[in-house]
Motif scaffolding. Structure first.
Motif, short mmCIF file in Angstrom:
data_model
loop_
_atom_site.label_atom_id
_atom_site.label_comp_id
_atom_site.label_asym_id
_atom_site.label_seq_id
_atom_site.Cartn_x
_atom_site.Cartn_y
_atom_site.Cartn_z
N THR A 75 0.87 -1.18 0.00
CA THR A 75 0.00 0.00 0.00
C THR A 75 0.91 1.23 0.00
OG1 THR A 75 -1.79 -1.08 1.18
CG2 THR A 75 -1.75 1.31 1.24
N GLY A 76 0.53 2.26 -0.78
CA GLY A 76 1.37 3.45 -0.85
C GLY A 76 0.54 4.72 -0.81
N ALA A 77 1.08 5.73 -0.12
CA ALA A 77 0.50 7.08 -0.13
C ALA A 77 1.40 7.95 -0.99
CB ALA A 77 0.39 7.61 1.29
N LYS A 78 1.07 8.05 -2.28
CA LYS A 78 1.80 8.82 -3.29
C LYS A 78 3.16 8.22 -3.65
CE LYS A 78 1.09 13.23 -3.90
NZ LYS A 78 1.09 14.68 -3.75
N ASN A 79 3.71 7.36 -2.82
CA ASN A 79 5.00 6.73 -3.10
C ASN A 79 4.78 5.31 -3.65
OD1 ASN A 79 6.57 8.82 -2.37
ND2 ASN A 79 7.69 7.78 -0.75
N PRO A 80 5.19 5.03 -4.91
CA PRO A 80 5.03 3.68 -5.46
C PRO A 80 6.17 2.77 -5.00
CG PRO A 80 6.04 5.08 -7.08
CD PRO A 80 5.77 5.95 -5.88
N ALA A 81 6.14 1.52 -5.43
CA ALA A 81 7.25 0.58 -5.25
C ALA A 81 7.50 -0.09 -6.60
CB ALA A 81 6.92 -0.45 -4.19
N ILE A 82 8.68 -0.73 -6.74
CA ILE A 82 9.04 -1.38 -7.99
C ILE A 82 9.48 -2.81 -7.68
CG2 ILE A 82 10.76 -1.45 -9.84
CD1 ILE A 82 10.61 1.56 -9.99
N LEU A 83 8.95 -3.77 -8.46
CA LEU A 83 9.37 -5.17 -8.39
C LEU A 83 10.06 -5.53 -9.70
CD1 LEU A 83 6.35 -7.10 -6.82
CD2 LEU A 83 8.55 -6.66 -5.78
N ILE A 84 11.18 -6.24 -9.62
CA ILE A 84 11.90 -6.69 -10.82
C ILE A 84 12.20 -8.17 -10.65
CG2 ILE A 84 13.93 -6.46 -12.29
CD1 ILE A 84 14.11 -3.55 -11.43
N ASP B 35 11.96 -8.35 -15.71
CA ASP B 35 10.67 -7.73 -15.98
C ASP B 35 10.36 -6.77 -14.83
OD1 ASP B 35 8.11 -7.31 -17.17
OD2 ASP B 35 7.25 -8.59 -15.62
N LEU B 36 10.11 -5.49 -15.17
CA LEU B 36 9.89 -4.45 -14.16
C LEU B 36 8.40 -4.20 -14.00
CD1 LEU B 36 11.88 -1.23 -13.60
CD2 LEU B 36 9.40 -1.08 -13.79
N GLN B 37 7.92 -4.25 -12.76
CA GLN B 37 6.51 -4.02 -12.46
C GLN B 37 6.40 -2.88 -11.45
OE1 GLN B 37 4.50 -7.44 -10.88
NE2 GLN B 37 2.53 -6.40 -10.69
N ILE B 38 5.54 -1.88 -11.78
CA ILE B 38 5.34 -0.74 -10.89
C ILE B 38 4.11 -1.00 -10.02
CG2 ILE B 38 4.93 1.73 -10.75
CD1 ILE B 38 6.14 1.97 -13.55
N GLY C 216 13.64 12.05 -3.85
CA GLY C 216 14.84 12.87 -3.88
C GLY C 216 15.79 12.49 -5.00
N PHE C 217 15.92 11.18 -5.28
CA PHE C 217 16.86 10.72 -6.33
C PHE C 217 16.37 11.14 -7.71
CE2 PHE C 217 18.97 7.82 -9.16
CZ PHE C 217 20.19 7.52 -8.55
N GLN C 218 15.10 10.83 -8.02
CA GLN C 218 14.63 11.07 -9.38
C GLN C 218 14.42 12.56 -9.69
OE1 GLN C 218 11.15 8.60 -8.88
NE2 GLN C 218 9.77 10.36 -8.86
N ASP C 219 14.26 13.43 -8.65
CA ASP C 219 14.05 14.86 -8.87
C ASP C 219 15.35 15.65 -8.90
OD1 ASP C 219 11.39 14.45 -9.00
OD2 ASP C 219 10.91 15.18 -6.99
N GLN C 220 16.51 14.97 -8.81
CA GLN C 220 17.79 15.67 -8.75
C GLN C 220 18.20 16.19 -10.13
OE1 GLN C 220 19.87 16.50 -6.10
NE2 GLN C 220 20.85 17.67 -7.71
N PHE C 221 18.54 17.48 -10.23
CA PHE C 221 19.07 18.06 -11.45
C PHE C 221 20.56 17.72 -11.56
CE2 PHE C 221 15.32 20.73 -11.05
CZ PHE C 221 14.93 20.89 -12.37
N GLY C 222 21.06 17.59 -12.81
CA GLY C 222 22.48 17.34 -13.03
C GLY C 222 22.72 16.82 -14.43
N MET D 131 14.43 11.97 -13.36
CA MET D 131 13.05 11.59 -13.65
C MET D 131 12.79 10.13 -13.23
SD MET D 131 11.89 14.43 -14.83
CE MET D 131 10.33 14.04 -15.63
N SER D 132 11.48 9.81 -13.12
CA SER D 132 11.08 8.46 -12.70
C SER D 132 11.47 7.41 -13.74
CB SER D 132 9.57 8.42 -12.46
OG SER D 132 8.87 8.81 -13.64
N THR D 133 11.42 7.80 -15.04
CA THR D 133 11.83 6.84 -16.08
C THR D 133 13.31 6.53 -15.99
OG1 THR D 133 12.10 8.72 -17.59
CG2 THR D 133 10.01 7.52 -17.70
N GLY D 134 14.12 7.57 -15.68
CA GLY D 134 15.55 7.34 -15.52
C GLY D 134 15.84 6.45 -14.33
#
Length: 696
Positions: free
Chosen positions: A576-585, A589-592, A632-638, A646-649
């Motif tokens: 269960t998530g409140a705005k925060n997803p999880a990832i299974l691999i 095969d990647l599942q969100i 914090g990781f996916q929103d970092q500029f650089g 980004m989330s895709t990255g």
């Protein structure tokens, strides 16, 4: 004939033992003298290439000029091998100047010519250059870097199975394998190079390879072997007179990992005294950082605090040294200006003395002329009287000008003295302000660091997580010492829980929210005995609103969170998530696992929220990786284009990481994040948290 013989002798000696002779500055000076003579195209080209090879590290622009002249001669005379060698020399100069694209183009052209001529030595040198350039140009293309290094070794061996450059290329390959995470190849390479170094008793090479072996064994968690090799590397460094080698740091980290705390502390004390004696402040900083961890592991918080204070003072002393250097530069500039004024005043005095000498000379000449021409006394007296009046008027004017200049210099000196007094007053004021700021900053930093220790003490330790989930990693990077991100784990019977949360804000406010969140989760599961993941988040929402009295205060603080429950016996995962997803691999095969689009807490949200529980049954025959994270990781500029990851990255990086052992995944993601910040010249924008779990 004498110069031609000298050129031939130098060329023969250089090709016989090039690395040793080219390191000598006298050779470059001698070759420059030779170039001033009349030479054949062949001798001139060889001399130019030797100069370029000698100077490309110290004087890349000069090396580029010599190599281009050699290329012109080679093209004019149609000498393909000289052309290839000149192009390679140009490539090396551009490499030192950090123009990697041009360097790559020139080295590729040199390789193409060498291949047409089937010259194995030149092909080996070109492949070696291409590997080095590509390593700096594109760290993602490490497969080609490895390929070019292996081709360089292959062609060197065709020239001579014991060619000295083979050792250099293999050492380069060790660095490539480290970057690729191929620690087994690092181990094999370093063992081979160490045996070769021992045969010829090459202490420096032994030190390097002992150190690399220590790093490799440390990665495999073979800490006893790692410590042994780190200590061997340190012994070699001390034989070379190198008191600040990094090997003792590696040994201390291994001792810390194996909980040999007293031995680690003793080693840190010995190394601390050694590096302090040579003023190696960076090593002192590293030692203090490790000692803090040792004291915290021993729960000796007083010693940890003292070392933390010493670390802060060390950083401040480095800052003060820079400030003192700036002040000295200002003082030097002032003294230079003062000397210029004194020089100008001295010049004025010299002009006055010169005028006085001219006046005396005039009178002497007048007297001689009067004695010689006594018969014309009347006429000469009249003329002399007129000339005297004119001269006196000129001297009077000159004296008036000099007096005015003296007065101007006096006023200027007074202004300089006043300026100096103002500079001294400003300096004293800045020093006082600096002391006050230092005291305030020290007190504030100590308070925040104490809060950091409290926050870390509340977070689950790695042994608890390992007991619940087995193999895992946690990347936890606060933006400002303490963090608004936190992670939580709990075991109830055979069910293991893990959560990753991102609280409102970061720094001290975020840290308060994180401690509230962790305490409430413990209360909900242990005291209230709520076990379903969706019900846990619903209860957490209610508790946060009550704890912060948000109905009355209209407070909007809260958190985004992802929560899993792992039932290992039946291979079942609940999420269960409140705005925060999880990832299974699993099986590449990647599942969100998508989260509900509502946060925990906040007066604007409904007092009661409902969350959806997702249940998955995993394939027990294959490894499955589960990743929980904040934004914090996916929103970092650089990066080169200063964009967000980004989330895709992030998903792409996690997919790559899942192909590695979980112990290497943390290093891979951390290294990418560091490179992303470095390439974009950016600072960390938010707290970063990533949790990786191997569900088997």
């Amino acid at each position: 004939m004498r110069y031609i013989f000298f050129v031939v002798l130098i060329i023969c000696l250089c090709f016989a033992d090039a690395p040793k002779l080219l390191a000598q500055q006298t050779l470059a000076d001698s070759l420059r003298q030779v170039l001033k003579q009349e030479l054949s195209d062949t001798l001139r080209t060889k001399t130019l290439l030797l100069l370029a090879s000698n100077l490309y590290k110290k004087e890349p622009d000069s090396a580029l000029s010599y190599a281009n002249e050699a290329l012109t001669i080679a093209l004019k005379g149609k000498y393909p091998m000289w052309e290839s060698m000149a192009l390679l020399a140009i490539s090396k100069a551009y490499w030192v100047k950090s123009d990697y694209e041009t360097a790559l183009t020139k080295a590729s052209a040199a390789l193409s010519i060498a291949q047409k001529e089937n010259n194995h030595l030149q092909m080996a040198n070109a492949y070696m250059a291409l590997a080095n350039i590509l390593f700096f140009l594109n760290r993602k293309d490490l497969d080609n870097v490895e390929k070019y290094n292996l081709l360089a070794i292959k062609h060197f061996e065709k020239v001579n199975a014991k060619h000295p450059s083979i050792k250099i290329v293999k050492q380069n390959l060790t660095g490539v394998y480290f970057t690729q995470g191929k620690v087994d190849k690092v181990l094999a390479n370093s063992l081979e190079l160490l045996q070769e170094a021992k045969k010829v008793n090459h202490i420096q090479d032994m030190a390097v390879n002992y150190y690399n072996l220590g790093l490799a064994y440390k990665s495999f968690k073979k800490y006893d072997l790692a410590i042994e090799n780190f200590r061997n590397a340190d012994q070699c460094d001390q034989k070379l007179g190198n008191k600040e080698g990094a090997a003792p740091l590696g040994a201390m980290e291994c001792l810390l990992e194996t909980n040999k705390l007293e031995e680690a502390l003793k080693a840190s004390n010995e190394y601390y005294q050694r590096v302090l004696s040579v003023g190696a402040l960076l090593r002192v900083e590293n030692i203090l950082s490790i000692r803090i961890k040792i004291h915290e592991r021993k729960k000796d918080y007083a010693s940890a605090l003292k070392d933390a204070q010493d670390l802060m003072m060390l950083k401040d002393s480095i800052y003060n040294e820079k400030a003192l250097e700036t002040q000295q530069q200002i003082q030097s500039s002032f003294e230079l200006k003062q000397k210029e004024y004194e020089k100008k005043l001295l010049q004025q005095d010299n002009d006055l003395a010169k005028a006085e000498n001219e006046r005396q000379k005039f009178w002497i000449v007048s007297a001689v002329v009067g004695l010689c021409l006594l018969s014309l006394l009347g006429l000469l007296l009249l003329r002399n009287n007129r000339r005297k009046q004119e001269t006196n008027r000129a001297l009077s004017l000159k004296n008036n000008q000099i007096e005015a200049q003296k007065q101007q210099l006096t006023r200027t000196n007074a202004e300089i003295s006043q300026l100096m007094e103002e500079v001294v007053a400003q300096r004293d004021s800045l020093e006082q302000q600096g002391k006050e700021l230092y005291q305030k900053n020290t007190a504030m930093t100590q308070s925040i660091q104490y809060a950091e220790r409290i926050q870390k003490a509340m977070l689950p330790d790695t042994e608890k997580i390992r007991a619940n989930f087995g193999e895992h990693f946690i990347i936890y990077r606060p933006k400002h010492i303490v963090s608004g991100d936190f992670y939580w784990t709990m075991r109830v019977g055979e069910t293991c829980y893990m959560a990753a949360a991102d609280c409102t804000g970061h720094g001290v406010p975020g840290a308060f929210m994180s401690m509230i969140g962790e305490s409430l989760l413990n209360k909900i599961v242990l005291d209230n005995q709520i076990y379903a993941v969706n019900n846990i988040l619903e209860a957490l929402h209610t508790e946060v609103r009550q704890a912060l009295n948000q109905t009355q205060t209209r407070n909007q603080d809260g958190m985004d969170i992802s929560l899993i429950a792992w039932h290992k016996q039946r291979q079942e995962l609940e999420f269960t998530g409140a705005k925060n997803p999880a990832i299974l691999i699993q099986n590449n095969d990647l599942q969100i696992l998508k989260a509900d689009k509502q946060s925990i807490g906040g007066y604007k949200n409904s007092p009661q929220l409902t969350f959806v529980k997702q249940t998955l049954v995993l394939d027990a025959s294959n490894d499955c990786f589960c990743y929980l994270f904040s934004d914090g990781f996916q929103d970092q500029f650089g990066g080169e284009h200063k964009r967000k990851i980004m989330s895709t990255g992030l998903r792409s990086l996690l997919l790559q990481a899942s192909q590695m052992p979980i112990a290497q995944q943390s290093h891979f993601l951390n290294q990418f994040f560091e490179d992303w910040l470095l390439k974009g010249h950016e600072n960390q924008l938010d707290d970063v948290l990533i949790i990786g779990l191997k569900l088997t």
